[in-house]
Write an enzyme that holds these catalytic residues in place. Structure first.
Site, mmCIF file in Angstrom:
data_model
loop_
_atom_site.group_PDB
_atom_site.id
_atom_site.type_symbol
_atom_site.label_atom_id
_atom_site.label_comp_id
_atom_site.label_asym_id
_atom_site.label_seq_id
_atom_site.Cartn_x
_atom_site.Cartn_y
_atom_site.Cartn_z
ATOM 1 N N SER A 138 10.366 28.067 22.435
ATOM 2 C CA SER A 138 10.419 26.675 22.888
ATOM 3 C C SER A 138 11.306 26.594 24.116
ATOM 4 O O SER A 138 12.204 27.419 24.299
ATOM 5 C CB SER A 138 10.995 25.772 21.785
ATOM 6 N N TYR A 151 17.251 23.966 15.612
ATOM 7 C CA TYR A 151 15.973 24.325 16.225
ATOM 8 C C TYR A 151 16.191 25.134 17.499
ATOM 9 O O TYR A 151 15.553 26.172 17.712
ATOM 10 C CB TYR A 151 15.184 23.055 16.525
ATOM 11 N N LYS A 155 15.018 29.078 18.297
ATOM 12 C CA LYS A 155 14.073 29.415 19.350
ATOM 13 C C LYS A 155 14.699 30.314 20.421
ATOM 14 O O LYS A 155 14.009 31.148 21.027
ATOM 15 C CB LYS A 155 13.499 28.144 19.963
#
Length: 262
Positions: A138, A151, A155
């Site tokens: 991401s 998150y 990533k």
């Protein structure tokens, strides 16, 4: 037909980028194992038809990953491509509201999942003489401003995992790369897009990137297919941002969480 008669696994194939990629791989000749933790994966496989097999699996569970790779080898005679796409958002909790259980689960699915995919897919792909592994990272893993701490950290780990794996698979002809999506309309982000449409503000979604819009899953799928294909035969250990230009700047509105200098 870039993937004519190739054996491909796509995790997270029940929706979003994974579903779009599974359909796109099949459209270009691949035989696809569609893997997902939800029963929506059955619909993806049904949409593709005879060229697809569906399997319910947890991407962060090693036994499930082993079963998924074994299915591809048994059903399709081997494995050429692994697209380790499955992931979860973990919400938008800030650093101080993120508990250990939350970050542990996000890391289990988003980082341990791709690790397991590489660990168990690479030996089978190597048997074919060449092939590719693509991971979904991401833009949140590139720098701050595009995701929660849990998150984003997961990533960032995926990006580094692609680099380390490419090095450790040296000589195998198995390439490992990552795509770094920006804001994309998937099941994970559906509330953002739905709320914007309901409020008549869909034009504001994604406006921080130079293209001033969010992405559709098919746009990310095309990037994954490129990295998996022979057209990217000299691309290895890279993280490709597919984000409308967002990561060229990452403009954000900063929030403070009650800590100030003494």
């Amino acid at each position: 037909m870039r993937f004519d008669n190739k054996s491909v696994i796509v995790t997270g194939a029940g929706s979003g980028i994974g579903r779009a990629a599974a359909i796109a791989f099949a459209r270009e000749g691949a035989r696809v194992v569609c893997a997902d933790i939800t029963d929506a994966v059955e619909q993806t496989a049904a949409t593709i038809g005879d060229a697809a097999r569906a399997i319910r699996m947890d991407a962060g569970n090693e036994d499930d990953v082993i079963r998924t790779v074994a299915l591809a080898v048994e059903a399709h005679g081997g494995l050429d491509v692994m697209f380790a796409n499955a992931g979860i958002s973990g919400g938008m909790a800030n650093l101080f509201d993120t508990d250990v259980a939350l970050i542990t689960e996000v890391l289990r699915v988003n980082l341990i999942g791709p690790f397991l995919a590489i660990k168990h897919a690479a030996p089978e792909i190597a048997k074919r003489g060449r092939g590719a592994i693509v991971l979904t990272a991401s833009v949140a893993g590139i720098r701050s401003g595009a995701g929660s701490p849990a998150y984003s950290a997961s990533k960032a780990g995926v990006i580094n995992l692609a680099q380390v794996s490419a090095q450790q698979l040296s000589g195998s002809n198995v390439r490992v790369n990552a795509i770094c999506p920006g804001l994309t309309e998937t099941g994970m982000t559906k509330p953002v897009f739905d709320n914007a449409r309901d409020a008549g503000k869909i034009d504001r979604v994604g406006r921080l990137n130079p293209l001033r819009r969010g992405a559709q899953p098919e746009e990310l799928a095309e990037a994954a297919l490129f990295l998996a294909s022979d057209a990217a035969s000299y691309v290895n250990g890279q993280a490709l941002a597919v984000d409308g230009g967002l990561s060229s700047s990452h403009p954000v509105t900063r929030q403070e969480y009650g800590l100030t200098a003494a």
